[in-house]
Scaffold this motif. Structure first.
Motif, PDB file in Angstrom:
ATOM      1  N   ARG A 327      92.384  67.405  52.270  1.00 31.52           N
ATOM      2  CA  ARG A 327      91.759  68.027  53.631  1.00 31.52           C
ATOM      3  C   ARG A 327      92.090  66.792  54.687  1.00 31.52           C
ATOM      4  NH1 ARG A 327      85.999  71.208  53.082  1.00 31.52           N
ATOM      5  NH2 ARG A 327      86.557  72.502  50.942  1.00 31.52           N
ATOM      6  N   THR A 328      92.178  65.621  54.241  1.00 32.00           N
ATOM      7  CA  THR A 328      92.268  64.715  55.200  1.00 32.00           C
ATOM      8  C   THR A 328      93.731  64.602  55.773  1.00 32.00           C
ATOM      9  OG1 THR A 328      91.012  63.073  53.852  1.00 32.00           O
ATOM     10  CG2 THR A 328      92.396  61.840  55.548  1.00 32.00           C
ATOM     11  N   ILE A 329      94.739  64.758  55.048  1.00 28.93           N
ATOM     12  CA  ILE A 329      95.904  65.019  55.439  1.00 28.93           C
ATOM     13  C   ILE A 329      96.386  66.202  56.277  1.00 28.93           C
ATOM     14  CG2 ILE A 329      96.991  63.480  53.615  1.00 28.93           C
ATOM     15  CD1 ILE A 329      98.110  66.212  52.240  1.00 28.93           C
ATOM     16  N   ALA A 330      95.568  67.256  56.065  1.00 34.22           N
ATOM     17  CA  ALA A 330      95.661  68.340  56.809  1.00 34.22           C
ATOM     18  C   ALA A 330      94.840  68.239  58.134  1.00 34.22           C
ATOM     19  CB  ALA A 330      94.990  69.507  55.941  1.00 34.22           C
ATOM     20  N   ALA A 331      94.155  67.352  58.522  1.00 28.41           N
ATOM     21  CA  ALA A 331      93.417  67.055  59.765  1.00 28.41           C
ATOM     22  C   ALA A 331      94.321  66.047  60.609  1.00 28.41           C
ATOM     23  CB  ALA A 331      92.196  66.498  59.361  1.00 28.41           C
ATOM     24  N   ASP A 332      94.003  66.420  62.113  1.00 29.65           N
ATOM     25  CA  ASP A 332      94.702  65.854  62.881  1.00 29.65           C
ATOM     26  C   ASP A 332      93.860  64.465  63.376  1.00 29.65           C
ATOM     27  OD1 ASP A 332      96.893  67.501  63.235  1.00 29.65           O
ATOM     28  OD2 ASP A 332      95.723  68.758  64.640  1.00 29.65           O
ATOM     29  N   GLU A 333      92.822  64.128  62.650  1.00 30.60           N
ATOM     30  CA  GLU A 333      91.898  63.109  63.023  1.00 30.60           C
ATOM     31  C   GLU A 333      91.260  62.765  61.977  1.00 30.60           C
ATOM     32  OE1 GLU A 333      87.879  65.814  64.838  1.00 30.60           O
ATOM     33  OE2 GLU A 333      89.425  64.689  66.334  1.00 30.60           O
ATOM     34  N   PRO A 334      90.600  61.402  61.952  1.00 32.20           N
ATOM     35  CA  PRO A 334      89.937  61.231  60.741  1.00 32.20           C
ATOM     36  C   PRO A 334      88.888  62.356  60.119  1.00 32.20           C
ATOM     37  CG  PRO A 334      90.075  59.562  62.072  1.00 32.20           C
ATOM     38  CD  PRO A 334      90.421  60.407  62.654  1.00 32.20           C
ATOM     39  N   LEU A 335      88.749  62.297  58.783  1.00 33.15           N
ATOM     40  CA  LEU A 335      88.046  63.453  58.200  1.00 33.15           C
ATOM     41  C   LEU A 335      86.667  62.810  57.764  1.00 33.15           C
ATOM     42  CD1 LEU A 335      87.393  66.272  56.931  1.00 33.15           C
ATOM     43  CD2 LEU A 335      88.392  65.317  54.936  1.00 33.15           C
ATOM     44  N   ALA A 336      85.569  63.014  58.047  1.00 32.57           N
ATOM     45  CA  ALA A 336      84.202  62.470  57.797  1.00 32.57           C
ATOM     46  C   ALA A 336      83.332  63.600  56.763  1.00 32.57           C
ATOM     47  CB  ALA A 336      83.366  61.962  58.782  1.00 32.57           C
ATOM     48  N   VAL A 337      82.873  63.212  55.672  1.00 32.48           N
ATOM     49  CA  VAL A 337      82.234  64.012  54.994  1.00 32.48           C
ATOM     50  C   VAL A 337      80.810  63.284  54.721  1.00 32.48           C
ATOM     51  CG1 VAL A 337      81.729  65.331  52.931  1.00 32.48           C
ATOM     52  CG2 VAL A 337      84.016  64.975  53.952  1.00 32.48           C
ATOM     53  N   GLU A 338      79.595  63.625  55.329  1.00 30.03           N
ATOM     54  CA  GLU A 338      78.548  62.916  55.621  1.00 30.03           C
ATOM     55  C   GLU A 338      77.601  63.276  54.458  1.00 30.03           C
ATOM     56  OE1 GLU A 338      77.137  63.874  59.183  1.00 30.03           O
ATOM     57  OE2 GLU A 338      78.844  62.652  60.507  1.00 30.03           O
ATOM     58  N   ASP A 339      77.477  64.357  53.698  1.00 32.73           N
ATOM     59  CA  ASP A 339      76.580  64.697  52.675  1.00 32.73           C
ATOM     60  C   ASP A 339      77.357  65.569  51.927  1.00 32.73           C
ATOM     61  OD1 ASP A 339      74.782  65.438  50.903  1.00 32.73           O
ATOM     62  OD2 ASP A 339      73.113  65.922  52.353  1.00 32.73           O
ATOM     63  N   ALA A 340      77.978  65.033  51.155  1.00 30.38           N
ATOM     64  CA  ALA A 340      79.097  65.839  50.227  1.00 30.38           C
ATOM     65  C   ALA A 340      78.426  66.851  49.299  1.00 30.38           C
ATOM     66  CB  ALA A 340      79.813  64.735  49.261  1.00 30.38           C
ATOM     67  N   ALA A 341      77.326  66.280  48.648  1.00 33.44           N
ATOM     68  CA  ALA A 341      76.314  67.262  48.106  1.00 33.44           C
ATOM     69  C   ALA A 341      76.126  68.542  48.679  1.00 33.44           C
ATOM     70  CB  ALA A 341      75.235  66.712  47.414  1.00 33.44           C
ATOM     71  N   GLU A 342      75.956  68.600  50.041  1.00 29.70           N
ATOM     72  CA  GLU A 342      75.796  69.798  50.672  1.00 29.70           C
ATOM     73  C   GLU A 342      77.080  70.579  51.265  1.00 29.70           C
ATOM     74  OE1 GLU A 342      73.344  71.277  54.734  1.00 29.70           O
ATOM     75  OE2 GLU A 342      72.868  69.310  53.665  1.00 29.70           O
ATOM     76  N   GLU A 343      77.852  69.465  51.696  1.00 32.72           N
ATOM     77  CA  GLU A 343      79.068  70.146  52.463  1.00 32.72           C
ATOM     78  C   GLU A 343      80.154  70.475  51.473  1.00 32.72           C
ATOM     79  OE1 GLU A 343      80.492  67.522  55.909  1.00 32.72           O
ATOM     80  OE2 GLU A 343      78.601  66.502  55.669  1.00 32.72           O
ATOM     81  N   TRP A 344      80.410  69.832  50.294  1.00 30.73           N
ATOM     82  CA  TRP A 344      81.530  70.258  49.453  1.00 30.73           C
ATOM     83  C   TRP A 344      80.927  70.456  48.087  1.00 30.73           C
ATOM     84  CZ3 TRP A 344      86.846  67.584  49.640  1.00 30.73           C
ATOM     85  CH2 TRP A 344      87.170  67.419  51.059  1.00 30.73           C
ATOM     86  N   ALA A 345      79.788  71.038  47.993  1.00 28.27           N
ATOM     87  CA  ALA A 345      79.130  71.316  46.690  1.00 28.27           C
ATOM     88  C   ALA A 345      79.940  72.257  45.822  1.00 28.27           C
ATOM     89  CB  ALA A 345      77.741  72.098  46.847  1.00 28.27           C
ATOM     90  N   ASP A 346      80.729  73.085  46.569  1.00 33.32           N
ATOM     91  CA  ASP A 346      81.370  74.025  45.527  1.00 33.32           C
ATOM     92  C   ASP A 346      83.019  73.821  45.684  1.00 33.32           C
ATOM     93  OD1 ASP A 346      79.335  75.674  45.482  1.00 33.32           O
ATOM     94  OD2 ASP A 346      79.736  76.748  47.254  1.00 33.32           O
ATOM     95  N   ASP A 347      83.080  72.511  45.966  1.00 32.27           N
ATOM     96  CA  ASP A 347      84.583  71.874  46.170  1.00 32.27           C
ATOM     97  C   ASP A 347      84.945  71.180  44.668  1.00 32.27           C
ATOM     98  OD1 ASP A 347      86.954  70.169  46.740  1.00 32.27           O
ATOM     99  OD2 ASP A 347      86.960  71.342  48.314  1.00 32.27           O
ATOM    100  N   PRO A 348      86.197  71.642  44.108  1.00 30.00           N
ATOM    101  CA  PRO A 348      86.501  70.647  42.937  1.00 30.00           C
ATOM    102  C   PRO A 348      86.435  69.428  43.061  1.00 30.00           C
ATOM    103  CG  PRO A 348      88.416  71.841  43.671  1.00 30.00           C
ATOM    104  CD  PRO A 348      87.310  72.469  44.446  1.00 30.00           C
ATOM    105  N   ALA A 349      86.881  68.838  44.171  1.00 26.44           N
ATOM    106  CA  ALA A 349      86.858  67.180  44.651  1.00 26.44           C
ATOM    107  C   ALA A 349      85.456  66.962  44.306  1.00 26.44           C
ATOM    108  CB  ALA A 349      87.351  67.020  45.861  1.00 26.44           C
ATOM    109  N   TYR A 350      84.472  67.393  44.781  1.00 23.81           N
ATOM    110  CA  TYR A 350      83.049  66.999  44.601  1.00 23.81           C
ATOM    111  C   TYR A 350      82.665  66.964  43.051  1.00 23.81           C
ATOM    112  CZ  TYR A 350      78.094  66.167  44.751  1.00 23.81           C
ATOM    113  OH  TYR A 350      76.906  65.525  44.516  1.00 23.81           O
ATOM    114  N   ASP A 351      83.220  67.930  42.295  1.00 19.02           N
ATOM    115  CA  ASP A 351      83.015  67.996  40.898  1.00 19.02           C
ATOM    116  C   ASP A 351      83.611  66.636  40.052  1.00 19.02           C
ATOM    117  OD1 ASP A 351      81.440  70.233  41.236  1.00 19.02           O
ATOM    118  OD2 ASP A 351      82.989  71.550  40.703  1.00 19.02           O
TER     119      ASP A 351
END
Length: 621
Positions: A327-351
């Protein structure tokens, strides 16, 4: 004292209920202002509603008005105007005891209301002054900084006031702070020199601003930007006002930037050491336990790391589908994930990683994706400020610049090496046939030459022509390939075979051989030179071209090249044929290098030579 601050010109200053007093306040003015005292006459029947809704500073009541003055004073200050003869002494005392009732005795002359005018205007001025102070106090409380006031006459300059901003900033309540000197915020790491600067400013009555390491009520440290200024009452300093703000983030950013500049400019550190130091700096800056630089091609690879995570160590690889960096390389600016347990709970990267927070920026080199520079923590979630995201972007920009600089330096080194080789050809390889030709021309000039002498001159000139042609090929084909094309390997091999004069040799290349990214002309030149080398120097009858496990190869069934000579065959001038220039395989290596490939020589399955090209971009259909 100016009391205009809280004046609303559209509101009445006083309310009157008695028509007999309609002209009593005519032409009256609020003391110390240019504002007229505006009085509003209200019908007695609407008096209670007026009291409830008005924003005036006071109401004037008389014994003829129905409301009880003391009851009304709970809502609006009252000036009670009545002859003393109409009131019992205990009632007068009751008025005197009421906080918001001013009793004004009326004299016998009904037209003389001078005392009433004076008392009402004084009351209005007092209310406006109080409003003024209330507004100022509220403004100070609502300010986004801490504000303190210290008593200049107190030997210890103790605080007499702190606003809500100070309470929020420090964690100390007003009750805890008032009566004490502000030094209770200092601690063991507070810089005494900065404190001394404040002390000198207070002693000499001038404003000063410093940044102090202070401590909150819970013991946590913060950087406090403190400004102290004297407050004058006439010509004497009566108080000191202090403005305090939390600049922890600003100080951290400034220090990190200074350290980044120091590290990147250190001549004793190479690129790898600087990257390691910057990753450590970033980890400390963000108070996280993971920092890493990645390279991304078809998969994710950790290039460098300062990391507590076992999977984020140098050399580790991972499919892109399970990374935060996709997701970082797809963004035009720095990517920040402040609470991965909430924001990325269903993403394979968090698992896969179970990182609690993450911030990263992509790294591009010459406009092409290189990878990412990222920081994360394995345990705690946290927010990333815009300044922090900008710092990550700065680090990524430095990596990009440094990689591009290194690439330019490698290009310059490569060009210098090529120039050195050309100089060698001119100074040595061309000098020999030139000397031969000159010697035989001298023989002819002296009249001693024959047909054999002329033939020797022609041979020398032919060799010079061949050398010049090969040098020009090196100069042309050794340039870096910036824009490779998708080329059919089978077609390139077939075209190269047609050019090489070898009627007895057969070409073995599959029609479904994969495509490769290359410069079409230079790829054909490589194949021509290798085919020519195989049939002219190795007596090969079969030429094989293909791709094996991502490696492009050209093999033959000839006599091969002895193992002891394999390291030397790519050197300029190396040849086993006295008629050769020795540049054929040198050209092959130059073209490979121009593509970013590496070439090596080994033995083929048939016992001949096998040239292998690593790093070739094979294109899958």
């Amino acid at each position: 004292m100016n009391v205009e601050y809280a004046v609303d010109p559209g509101r009445p200053a006083a309310v009157l209920a008695s028509e007999a007093l309609a002209d009593a306040l005519h032409d009256a003015a609020v003391p110390e202002t240019d504002q007229p005292l505006h009085a509003e006459l209200v019908d007695a029947n609407a008096l209670e509603a007026a009291v409830a809704s008005t924003t005036a500073e006071c109401i004037v009541l008389t014994p003829d008005d129905p409301p009880d003055p003391i009851a009304v004073a709970e809502t609006l200050p009252v000036v009670y105007y009545a002859p003393r003869s109409d009131l019992a002494d205990d009632r007068v005392r009751e008025f005197a005891a009421a906080a918001d009732v001013d009793y004004v005795p009326a004299n016998g002359d009904v037209g003389d209301h001078a005392l009433l005018r004076s008392r009402v205007t004084e009351r209005v001025a007092a209310e406006r002054l109080r409003d003024d102070r209330d507004v100022r106090a509220e403004a100070m409380d609502q300010a986004g900084v801490g504000i303190t006031v210290a008593d200049a006459d107190d030997p210890d300059e103790s605080l007499v006031y702190v606003n809500r901003g100070f309470e929020t900033l420090t964690g100390y309540s007003a009750d805890e702070a008032v009566g004490d000197n502000c030094r209770f915020l200092q601690g063991e790491d507070t810089d005494p020199e900065q404190v001394a600067r404040l002390r000198q400013a207070i002693d000499e009555d001038y404003s000063e601003t410093v940044e102090l390491r202070n401590y909150r009520a819970d013991g946590t440290m913060f950087w406090n930007r403190v400004t102290v200024a004297p407050v004058y009452d006439d010509d004497d300093v009566s108080h000191y006002v202090g403005i305090q703000s939390d600049v922890t983030e600003t100080v951290a950013a400034e220090r990190a930037h200074r350290r980044m500049v120091e590290l990147t400019a250190d001549p004793d550190l190479d690129f790898e050491a600087k990257v390691d130091a910057l990753l450590e700096l970033g980890r400390e800056r963000f108070d996280v336990d993971v920092g890493f630089l990645s390279a991304i091609d078809d998969e994710f690879e950790v290039v460098a790391a300062d990391s507590a995570h076992p999977g984020l160590q140098p050399g580790a690889t991972e499919p892109m589908s399970t990374t935060y960096c996709r997701r970082t390389i797809a963004a035009d600016e720095p990517l920040a994930v402040e609470d991965a347990a909430e924001e990325w709970a269903d993403d394979p990267a968090y698992d896969r990683w179970e990182l609690a927070c993450y911030v990263g920026a992509k790294v591009e080199v010459d406009g092409e994706l290189y990878g990412t520079l990222c920081f994360a923590d394995t345990e705690k979630a946290r927010t990333f400020s815009e300044a922090e995201k900008t710092f990550v972007e700065l680090l990524a920009a430095w990596v990009r610049y440094e990689l591009e600089r290194r690439e330019r330096e490698r290009g310059l080194e490569r060009e210098n090496a090529r120039l050195s080789k050309f100089a060698s050809v001119v100074s040595h390889d061309l000098r020999n046939p030139l000397g031969i030709a000159q010697g035989h021309l001298q023989v002819l000039a002296e009249g001693d030459g024959d047909e054999e002498t002329v033939a020797e001159i022609a041979t020398a000139l032919d060799r010079m022509e061949a050398l010049i042609e090969d040098v020009l090929t090196l100069a042309r084909d050794g340039e870096v390939v910036d824009d490779p094309e998708v080329v059919s390997l089978a077609a390139a091999a077939t075209d190269a075979r047609r050019v090489v004069d070898a009627p007895d040799a057969t070409l073995d290349v599959a029609r479904d051989a994969p495509n490769v990214r290359a410069d079409p002309e230079r790829l054909q030149t490589v194949l021509e030179n290798l085919f020519r080398n195989s049939v002219q120097h190795g007596d090969a009858t079969t030429l094989a071209v293909g791709v094996d496990d991502g490696v492009l190869y050209v093999a033959d069934d000839g006599t091969g090249i002895p193992e002891d000579d394999r390291e030397n065959v790519f050197e300029h001038g190396y040849t086993t044929n006295e008629d050769g220039t020795g540049f054929g395989l040198a050209i092959v290596e130059e073209i490979a290098d121009a593509h970013g490939w590496t070439v090596s020589l080994t033995e083929s399955d048939a016992g001949g030579a096998r040239f292998e090209f690593h790093g070739v971009d094979v294109v899958d259909d």
